[in-house]
Design a protein around this motif. Structure first.
Motif, PDB file in Angstrom:
ATOM      1  N   SER A 155       0.853  -1.195   0.000  1.00  0.00           N
ATOM      2  CA  SER A 155       0.000   0.000   0.000  1.00  0.00           C
ATOM      3  C   SER A 155       0.880   1.234   0.000  1.00  0.00           C
ATOM      4  O   SER A 155       2.008   1.217   0.503  1.00  0.00           O
ATOM      5  N   ALA A 156       0.354   2.323  -0.559  1.00  0.00           N
ATOM      6  CA  ALA A 156       1.107   3.578  -0.589  1.00  0.00           C
ATOM      7  C   ALA A 156       1.375   4.088   0.820  1.00  0.00           C
ATOM      8  O   ALA A 156       2.455   4.622   1.102  1.00  0.00           O
ATOM      9  N   GLU A 157       0.414   3.912   1.711  1.00  0.00           N
ATOM     10  CA  GLU A 157       0.585   4.385   3.083  1.00  0.00           C
ATOM     11  C   GLU A 157       1.784   3.713   3.747  1.00  0.00           C
ATOM     12  O   GLU A 157       2.629   4.380   4.370  1.00  0.00           O
ATOM     13  N   ARG A 158       1.884   2.399   3.604  1.00  0.00           N
ATOM     14  CA  ARG A 158       3.007   1.686   4.219  1.00  0.00           C
ATOM     15  C   ARG A 158       4.324   1.990   3.505  1.00  0.00           C
ATOM     16  O   ARG A 158       5.376   2.092   4.141  1.00  0.00           O
ATOM     17  N   ALA A 159       4.276   2.137   2.197  1.00  0.00           N
ATOM     18  CA  ALA A 159       5.489   2.471   1.450  1.00  0.00           C
ATOM     19  C   ALA A 159       6.016   3.839   1.854  1.00  0.00           C
ATOM     20  O   ALA A 159       7.231   4.030   2.029  1.00  0.00           O
ATOM     21  N   ARG A 160       5.116   4.799   2.032  1.00  0.00           N
ATOM     22  CA  ARG A 160       5.540   6.133   2.480  1.00  0.00           C
ATOM     23  C   ARG A 160       6.093   6.081   3.901  1.00  0.00           C
ATOM     24  O   ARG A 160       7.045   6.790   4.237  1.00  0.00           O
ATOM     25  N   ASP A 161       5.509   5.225   4.750  1.00  0.00           N
ATOM     26  CA  ASP A 161       5.991   5.105   6.123  1.00  0.00           C
ATOM     27  C   ASP A 161       7.419   4.575   6.149  1.00  0.00           C
ATOM     28  O   ASP A 161       8.259   5.065   6.917  1.00  0.00           O
TER      29      ASP A 161
ATOM     30  N   ARG B 125       8.351   7.915 -14.280  1.00  0.00           N
ATOM     31  CA  ARG B 125       8.886   9.021 -13.474  1.00  0.00           C
ATOM     32  C   ARG B 125      10.353   9.277 -13.812  1.00  0.00           C
ATOM     33  O   ARG B 125      10.795  10.428 -13.873  1.00  0.00           O
ATOM     34  N   LEU B 126      11.110   8.210 -14.033  1.00  0.00           N
ATOM     35  CA  LEU B 126      12.523   8.353 -14.336  1.00  0.00           C
ATOM     36  C   LEU B 126      12.724   9.077 -15.661  1.00  0.00           C
ATOM     37  O   LEU B 126      13.573   9.968 -15.777  1.00  0.00           O
ATOM     38  N   ILE B 127      11.956   8.716 -16.667  1.00  0.00           N
ATOM     39  CA  ILE B 127      12.120   9.301 -17.998  1.00  0.00           C
ATOM     40  C   ILE B 127      11.598  10.736 -18.044  1.00  0.00           C
ATOM     41  O   ILE B 127      12.244  11.627 -18.594  1.00  0.00           O
ATOM     42  N   THR B 128      10.429  10.966 -17.460  1.00  0.00           N
ATOM     43  CA  THR B 128       9.849  12.318 -17.499  1.00  0.00           C
ATOM     44  C   THR B 128      10.549  13.282 -16.564  1.00  0.00           C
ATOM     45  O   THR B 128      10.508  14.488 -16.759  1.00  0.00           O
ATOM     46  N   GLN B 129      11.199  12.734 -15.516  1.00  0.00           N
ATOM     47  CA  GLN B 129      11.773  13.559 -14.439  1.00  0.00           C
ATOM     48  C   GLN B 129      10.706  14.510 -13.891  1.00  0.00           C
ATOM     49  O   GLN B 129      10.956  15.684 -13.627  1.00  0.00           O
ATOM     50  N   ALA B 130       9.507  13.955 -13.727  1.00  0.00           N
ATOM     51  CA  ALA B 130       8.351  14.730 -13.272  1.00  0.00           C
ATOM     52  C   ALA B 130       7.481  13.850 -12.394  1.00  0.00           C
ATOM     53  O   ALA B 130       7.717  12.648 -12.260  1.00  0.00           O
ATOM     54  N   GLU B 131       6.466  14.472 -11.784  1.00  0.00           N
ATOM     55  CA  GLU B 131       5.553  13.744 -10.906  1.00  0.00           C
ATOM     56  C   GLU B 131       4.176  13.612 -11.558  1.00  0.00           C
ATOM     57  O   GLU B 131       3.705  14.523 -12.254  1.00  0.00           O
ATOM     58  N   PRO B 132       3.511  12.479 -11.332  1.00  0.00           N
ATOM     59  CA  PRO B 132       2.176  12.266 -11.908  1.00  0.00           C
ATOM     60  C   PRO B 132       1.125  13.115 -11.204  1.00  0.00           C
ATOM     61  O   PRO B 132       1.208  13.335  -9.993  1.00  0.00           O
ATOM     62  N   VAL B 133       0.159  13.591 -11.971  1.00  0.00           N
ATOM     63  CA  VAL B 133      -0.930  14.370 -11.375  1.00  0.00           C
ATOM     64  C   VAL B 133      -2.301  13.720 -11.593  1.00  0.00           C
ATOM     65  O   VAL B 133      -3.218  13.940 -10.802  1.00  0.00           O
ATOM     66  N   ARG B 134      -2.444  12.945 -12.676  1.00  0.00           N
ATOM     67  CA  ARG B 134      -3.718  12.274 -12.960  1.00  0.00           C
ATOM     68  C   ARG B 134      -3.459  10.894 -13.540  1.00  0.00           C
ATOM     69  O   ARG B 134      -2.560  10.727 -14.364  1.00  0.00           O
ATOM     70  N   ILE B 135      -4.273   9.936 -13.116  1.00  0.00           N
ATOM     71  CA  ILE B 135      -4.176   8.577 -13.639  1.00  0.00           C
ATOM     72  C   ILE B 135      -5.569   8.067 -13.955  1.00  0.00           C
ATOM     73  O   ILE B 135      -6.496   8.215 -13.153  1.00  0.00           O
ATOM     74  N   PHE B 136      -5.700   7.468 -15.147  1.00  0.00           N
ATOM     75  CA  PHE B 136      -6.968   6.841 -15.515  1.00  0.00           C
ATOM     76  C   PHE B 136      -6.664   5.497 -16.146  1.00  0.00           C
ATOM     77  O   PHE B 136      -5.770   5.377 -16.989  1.00  0.00           O
TER      78      PHE B 136
ATOM     79  N   SER C  88      15.409   5.119  -4.453  1.00  0.00           N
ATOM     80  CA  SER C  88      15.220   5.285  -3.017  1.00  0.00           C
ATOM     81  C   SER C  88      13.877   4.721  -2.572  1.00  0.00           C
ATOM     82  O   SER C  88      13.008   4.392  -3.398  1.00  0.00           O
ATOM     83  N   LEU C  89      13.679   4.647  -1.268  1.00  0.00           N
ATOM     84  CA  LEU C  89      12.371   4.249  -0.744  1.00  0.00           C
ATOM     85  C   LEU C  89      11.292   5.255  -1.128  1.00  0.00           C
ATOM     86  O   LEU C  89      10.123   4.887  -1.286  1.00  0.00           O
ATOM     87  N   THR C  90      11.665   6.517  -1.305  1.00  0.00           N
ATOM     88  CA  THR C  90      10.692   7.500  -1.786  1.00  0.00           C
ATOM     89  C   THR C  90      10.293   7.203  -3.220  1.00  0.00           C
ATOM     90  O   THR C  90       9.111   7.276  -3.570  1.00  0.00           O
ATOM     91  N   ASP C  91      11.268   6.847  -4.067  1.00  0.00           N
ATOM     92  CA  ASP C  91      10.940   6.429  -5.436  1.00  0.00           C
ATOM     93  C   ASP C  91      10.033   5.198  -5.410  1.00  0.00           C
ATOM     94  O   ASP C  91       9.065   5.106  -6.170  1.00  0.00           O
TER      95      ASP C  91
ATOM     96  N   ARG D  14       6.528   6.172  -4.462  1.00  0.00           N
ATOM     97  CA  ARG D  14       5.809   6.859  -5.534  1.00  0.00           C
ATOM     98  C   ARG D  14       5.293   5.864  -6.570  1.00  0.00           C
ATOM     99  O   ARG D  14       4.186   5.999  -7.095  1.00  0.00           O
ATOM    100  N   ALA D  15       6.093   4.845  -6.877  1.00  0.00           N
ATOM    101  CA  ALA D  15       5.655   3.822  -7.821  1.00  0.00           C
ATOM    102  C   ALA D  15       4.464   3.044  -7.274  1.00  0.00           C
ATOM    103  O   ALA D  15       3.520   2.712  -8.005  1.00  0.00           O
TER     104      ALA D  15
END
Length: 369
Positions: free
Chosen positions: A105-111, A192-203, A338-341, A344-345
Motif C-alpha cells: 500500500s502507498a501508506e506503508r510504502a511512504r511510512d 517518473r525516471l524518464i519524465t523527471q516529473a511527478e504524476p498528477v492524474r491517472i486513468f 530510493s524508498l521515496t521512489d 511513488r511507484a
C-alpha cells in the motif's frame, strides 16, 4: 574483502538474486532465511549450484539479522511481508536491497520512506527494468537530447501469466497489492525516471478476463487483473501510457518502450526469457532511433552476455542492478532507487488499481516525503 549477502526469501526471485550475486566479483551469499523448508532447500541448492559453500539457512528473518555474518541484505519475500520485515531490517546498520514493491500500500510504502529518511546505510528498491540494457540505452539517449523535448511515453508489456509462487500469494490483490502495484510498479517507476516529473492524474481501464479464473485456493478464487490500459499525466505536461496483457506469452517482444519528442522517437524492444519459448534460444534486444527529419532510422541489436541472461528472467537487469548496488555498498553513495521512489511507484499503481476498479480519474497529490 568478500561482500557477504543475506537473502530473506528464497523463492523464484530470491534464487535469481543468488545466481546474480554469484556473478559479482568478490561477493557471496553467506546466509538465507525463508519460513518454508522447501524454499530454504531450494535457496541452498541455488547457492551450491552457483559455487557458494557454507551458506547458513534460517527459518525466520530475525535470526538471520542477529547472526552478524552478513555485510548487506536482500529482501525478496512475498510482497505482504515486506513492511514488517523492513521494520526490523531498518533497525540494523546493513545496506538493504528491497525487492519491489516496497510495500503493498502507498501508506506503508511512504511510512518506510519516512523511517529511513536519516538512515546512514543505503536502502535501494529493486527495479530491474531500469537496468535492462536496451531500456538503459533509451534512458541515456533521452538524457543526451536525441529525442529533443520529450512529450510522450508508451510502455507495452505483452507477456505470460503470473507464475506459481509459494502459497499462491501473487493470485490475490490483498497480498500482492494488485497487478498494478505488483507487476506495473516497474513501469510507473520508468515513467517518473524518464519524465523527471511527478504524476498528477491517472486513468485506467482493465479487467480479470482469462488468467487463473478456474483456480480455487484456500483463500478463494484469484482476483488479480490480467490486462489493462493506463494513462498518466505529469506535472510537466508529458503524458504516458501503459498497455499490459498477461495472456500474450507468444509475443515476439515482451516489452516495447518508446519515447517521442520534438526531434524524434526512441524505441527499446526486449524479448521474453527463452524458457518461455519452447525450443527457442535467447534473442538480442533492439534499440531504434527515428529522427523527425529526412533521415533513415537507426536500428541496433543489443546483446547481453549469455551467462548474465541465464542468471534470471529480466534480460540482464538484475545483474547490472546488483553491480551498482555492490559499488555503493563498497564505495558509498546514494541508491539509484530510493524508498521515496519506491513509494511513488506504489502510489501510482494503487491509483491505477482504484481507477480500474471504480471507473474514476484519480488525482494525485504531492510526492511522499
Amino acid at each position: 574483502m568478500t561482500l557477504r549477502y543475506g537473502v530473506i526469501g528464497t523463492g523464484m526471485m530470491g534464487q535469481e538474486h543468488i545466481r546474480n550475486i554469484a556473478l559479482l566479483e568478490g561477493a557471496t551469499v553467506a546466509a538465507i532465511a525463508d519460513t518454508r523448508d522447501e524454499m530454504r532447500q531450494a535457496g541452498l541448492a541455488a547457492a551450491q549450484t552457483a559455487g557458494m559453500t557454507g551458506v547458513a539457512a534460517y527459518a525466520d528473518h530475525a535470526t538471520l539479522l542477529s547472526s552478524e555474518t552478513i555485510d548487506a541484505l536482500i529482501v525478496v519475500s512475498p510482497n505482504d511481508t515486506h513492511y514488517d520485515i523492513m521494520l526490523d531490517a531498518l533497525a540494523t546498520g546493513l545496506p538493504i536491497l528491497l525487492e519491489k514493491p516496497s510495500a503493498t500500500s502507498a501508506e506503508r510504502a511512504r511510512d518506510l520512506a519516512r523511517r529511513a529518511h536519516n538512515r546512514h546505510a543505503p536502502v535501494w528498491v529493486a527495479m530491474e527494468y531500469r537496468y535492462m540494457p536496451p531500456v538503459a540505452r533509451l534512458i541515456e539517449e533521452t538524457r543526451n537530447g536525441t529525442a529533443g523535448d520529450l512529450k510522450m511515453i508508451s510502455i507495452v508489456e505483452h507477456r505470460y501469466p503470473f507464475l506459481v509462487k509459494p502459497g499462491n500469494w501473487n493470485r490475490f490483490s490483498h497480498r500482492s497489492g494488485g497487478t498494478m502495484v505488483e507487476k506495473c510498479c516497474h513501469f510507473f517507476d520508468l515513467m517518473r525516471l524518464i519524465t523527471q516529473a511527478e504524476p498528477v492524474r491517472i486513468f485506467g481501464s482493465g479487467g480479470h478476463d482469462l488468467n487463473h479464473r478456474e483456480e480455487v485456493h484456500d483463500e478463494g478464487v484469484p482476483d488479480v487483473l490480467d490486462n489493462a490500459f493506463v494513462i498518466v499525466d505529469f506535472d510537466n505536461g508529458m503524458r504516458a501510457s501503459l498497455d499490459l496483457c498477461m495472456f500474450a506469452e507468444g509475443s515476439w517482444w515482451q516489452e516495447h518502450v518508446s519515447v517521442t519528442g520534438s526531434a524524434g522517437k526512441i524505441e527499446a524492444m526486449v524479448p521474453g526469457p527463452s524458457r518461455f519459448w519452447p525450443g527457442g534460444g535467447e534473442r538480442a534486444s533492439e534499440i531504434v532511433i527515428s529522427p523527425r527529419a529526412d533521415k533513415a532510422p537507426l536500428r541496433e541489436e543489443i546483446h547481453v552476455d549469455d551467462q548474465v541472461l541465464a542468471a534470471g528472467d529480466h534480460h540482464g537487469g538484475t545483474f547490472y542492478q546488483h553491480r551498482e548496488f555492490a559499488r555503493i555498498v563498497r564505495e558509498g553513495g546514494k541508491p539509484d532507487v530510493s524508498l521515496t521512489d519506491g513509494a511513488r511507484a506504489v502510489e501510482m499503481g494503487e491509483a491505477a488499481e482504484r481507477s480500474i476498479r471504480n471507473g474514476e480519474i484519480v488525482h494525485l497529490g504531492d510526492a511522499p516525503s
